[in-house]
Design a protein around this motif. Structure first.
Motif: not given
Length: 200
Positions: A1-5, A54-63, A93-100, A164-170
């Motif tokens: 669910m982290h958005i990358s820089e 799991i990286p999904v584009g510029i975001a990630s899927v995780h608990l 390096g998950f997400g980043g400081l600018s997107t914190l 991103v929405m589809l990947a978060h269903l599980p």
């Protein structure tokens, strides 16, 4: 669910940082001394839960377990989430400081919504309320992430938002089950932990 820089626009980053800073300040003021051990435990749990992602584009899927943080801490979930996200950004390096700031809001606001929902007058079963709150927190988080992306790139991010929405269903199902199990156990063993007031 982290958005990358390097993805979000500067107005979204600045607005997210300002609102997140205010929310963390409120959360610190509303964290009673007796809840500090619980806050530390949840911070560690939140930190570890996202290590398998799991990286999904510029975001990630995780608990995330932000619904559980909200149920047990209310507003105080914000500084817990902020501390864990800061460590994740600095160490891995998950997400980043600018997107914190935005990431804190994406995961913190749903925690607050879950806290309020858990205390609403509805089914008596703590486990059932926990399941709903665990799922609700992820749904709200994904919607906030989609909003941040849309405000930054509009239709250019439409396909990414859908992915991103589809990947978060599980994740929604897993979070619901985990939050239900933990809250149900606490209701039987330590019910006082579930009596935290959101507005205290």
């Amino acid at each position: 669910m982290h958005i990358s820089e390097g993805v979000l626009s500067w107005p979204v980053l600045a607005g997210g940082a300002a609102i997140a800073a205010a929310a963390v300040g409120v959360g610190l003021r509303r964290l009673p001394d007796e809840r500090i051990p619980v806050a530390g435990l949840l911070c560690a749990l939140f930190f570890v839960a996202a290590l398998i992602h799991i990286p999904v584009g510029i975001a990630s899927v995780h608990l995330v377990l932000n619904g559980l943080c909200g149920v047990l801490l209310g507003w105080a979930a914000f500084p817990v989430i902020a501390a864990a996200l800061t460590l994740q950004a600095l160490l891995f390096g998950f997400g980043g400081l600018s997107t914190l700031g935005v990431n804190i809001l994406v995961m913190g606001m749903p925690a607050l919504i879950a806290a309020a929902a858990f205390r609403a007058p509805w089914p008596r079963s703590a486990a059932l309320r926990g399941a709903v709150c665990g799922a609700l927190a992820i749904v709200c988080g994904v919607l906030l992430m989609a909003l941040a992306l849309w405000l930054s790139g509009g239709a250019a991010f439409a396909s990414l938002i859908g992915m991103v929405m589809l990947a978060h269903l599980p994740v929604i199902a897993i979070e619901a089950a985990m939050t239900a199990a933990i809250v149900g156990s606490l209701q039987r063993a330590r019910p006082a932990l579930l009596q935290f007031r959101v507005s205290a």
